[in-house]
Design an enzyme around this catalytic site. Sequence first.
Site, PDB file in Angstrom:
ATOM      1  N   GLN A 177       6.187  15.274  15.253  1.00  0.00           N
ATOM      2  CA  GLN A 177       6.008  14.192  14.733  1.00  0.00           C
ATOM      3  C   GLN A 177       4.873  13.477  14.496  1.00  0.00           C
ATOM      4  O   GLN A 177       3.808  13.306  15.509  1.00  0.00           O
ATOM      5  CB  GLN A 177       6.758  12.885  15.720  1.00  0.00           C
ATOM      6  CG  GLN A 177       7.092  11.618  14.929  1.00  0.00           C
ATOM      7  CD  GLN A 177       7.322  10.613  15.914  1.00  0.00           C
ATOM      8  OE1 GLN A 177       6.705  10.375  16.589  1.00  0.00           O
ATOM      9  NE2 GLN A 177       8.394   9.591  15.351  1.00  0.00           N
ATOM     10  N   TYR A 200       4.560   1.189  13.465  1.00  0.00           N
ATOM     11  CA  TYR A 200       3.193   1.815  13.267  1.00  0.00           C
ATOM     12  C   TYR A 200       2.709   1.956  12.028  1.00  0.00           C
ATOM     13  O   TYR A 200       3.168   1.245  11.109  1.00  0.00           O
ATOM     14  CB  TYR A 200       3.452   3.195  13.920  1.00  0.00           C
ATOM     15  CG  TYR A 200       3.462   3.006  15.601  1.00  0.00           C
ATOM     16  CD1 TYR A 200       2.514   2.431  16.624  1.00  0.00           C
ATOM     17  CD2 TYR A 200       4.746   3.376  16.078  1.00  0.00           C
ATOM     18  CE1 TYR A 200       2.861   2.180  17.631  1.00  0.00           C
ATOM     19  CE2 TYR A 200       4.952   3.348  17.398  1.00  0.00           C
ATOM     20  CZ  TYR A 200       3.787   2.608  18.218  1.00  0.00           C
ATOM     21  OH  TYR A 200       4.259   2.573  19.566  1.00  0.00           O
ATOM     22  N   GLY A 244      16.884  10.614  23.487  1.00  0.00           N
ATOM     23  CA  GLY A 244      15.618  10.369  23.992  1.00  0.00           C
ATOM     24  C   GLY A 244      15.431  10.400  25.783  1.00  0.00           C
ATOM     25  O   GLY A 244      15.429  11.776  26.243  1.00  0.00           O
ATOM     26  N   ARG A 245      15.699   9.494  26.355  1.00  0.00           N
ATOM     27  CA  ARG A 245      15.416   9.462  27.944  1.00  0.00           C
ATOM     28  C   ARG A 245      16.439  10.538  28.672  1.00  0.00           C
ATOM     29  O   ARG A 245      15.972  11.028  29.404  1.00  0.00           O
ATOM     30  CB  ARG A 245      15.614   8.015  28.368  1.00  0.00           C
ATOM     31  CG  ARG A 245      14.519   6.797  27.717  1.00  0.00           C
ATOM     32  CD  ARG A 245      15.008   5.853  28.359  1.00  0.00           C
ATOM     33  NE  ARG A 245      16.207   5.361  27.283  1.00  0.00           N
ATOM     34  CZ  ARG A 245      17.039   4.400  27.430  1.00  0.00           C
ATOM     35  NH1 ARG A 245      16.738   3.895  28.498  1.00  0.00           N
ATOM     36  NH2 ARG A 245      18.006   4.364  26.537  1.00  0.00           N
TER      37      ARG A 245
END
Length: 378
Positions: free
Chosen positions: A113, A185, A345-346
């Site tokens: 990424q 971002y 994800g987590r």
Amino acid sequence: MMHKEEFTMTTDTAKALFEPFRSPKLSLDNRIVMAPMTRGFSPGGVPGDDVAAYYRRRAENGVGLIVTEGTLINHPAAGASTKWPHFYGEEALNGWAGVVRAVHEAGGKIAPQLWHVGMARKAGTGTHPDAPSVGPSGLNLAGERAGEPLTEREIADLIAAYAQAAGDAKRLGFDGIELHGAHGYLIDQFFWAVTNVRTDAYGGDMLKRTRFAAEVIAACRRAVGPDFPIMLRYSQWKDGAYDAKLAATPDELARFLEPLVDAGADLFHCSTRRFWEPAFDDGADLNLAGWTKKLTGKPTVTVGSVGLDLEFTRFFKERKGAGTAGIEGLLERLARGEFDLVAVGRALLNDPEWAVKIREGRDDELRAFELEATQRLY
Ligand SMILES: Cc1cc2nc3c(=O)[nH]c(=O)nc-3n(C[C@H](O)[C@H](O)[C@H](O)COP(=O)(O)O)c2cc1C
């Protein structure tokens, strides 16, 4: 070392997740994607053997595609920590070559990424603390002035840095790239009217605000050639602005996505905090990945609280873990083709064996997400 092929049992209920994925440029053994997660375990920007082993563990245990943690493009103000991995410089790129090797040996696929945090960088942080933070209009996410607007020359250099990283990803043997265009971002700061008040070709209406991303994608495309997958991660929400919307209606979303497809994006990774939430208040049940697939015809990745009962920003803001949650609703959506891939994800950060436990119906072995999981790289 165990290879994915050695798993034989697949429960019927989880079947949709373990169908192979085929698209013109990317084919995967199953639909599970490891979501990009910054870990801060790369001192001096160099991912070491421990990082390679961390990703290999997920590849060995049934993850179809790994998207790495955000890794910084070659720009002095790209990041805010000296422990986030770089995607430039011989040592860091050698480290990444080791990561690719480890994942491929285990039969997995992996995309880096590519990341620049823009004005989200706190002044004085990162590898070059003296470098000023940069963003389209020098505005932070609250819309306050915190620096100078980027010049066109500086914009061209940033685009070149993304393209350089894309070319390096291909050279190192990665299976694609993901551009981090989400969460407020740099790329997202161009998308968003609050952080982009430019009056030149890179700012103005929504179409003009997509120009930076489109030029980044096009430059990456030139660097990697026609057959290498380019994925764009984007989100409506921004850090600290969870109700923000780049597109308020499906029509607007179509207009937002069109130039990005035209520039060469192959897949979209649609970042939401809860995968079951409809993207718009128009009565349709489709989530952001559902709408993006419908509007572009491109494959999409959904994400957000898969297997867990609390969304992830609560972990950052309130230091909260999360309990486990069933995935029946997710499987139904996947089975009816609302989206193609599912990023986790987590649950995967916590447990490298999450995918194989789901595959084999070992639900009683699924673990709650504990805060301590973020402190170790396993
Ligand atoms: C520790 C941590 C680090 C993250 N770092 C990134 C990142 O570098 N890039 C990114 O796009 N998202 C990042 N995210 C967001 C995840 O990719 C994902 O979208 C989010 O955690 C929701 O998925 P989940 O509910 O399955 O955890 C991060 C999340 C966590 C928990």
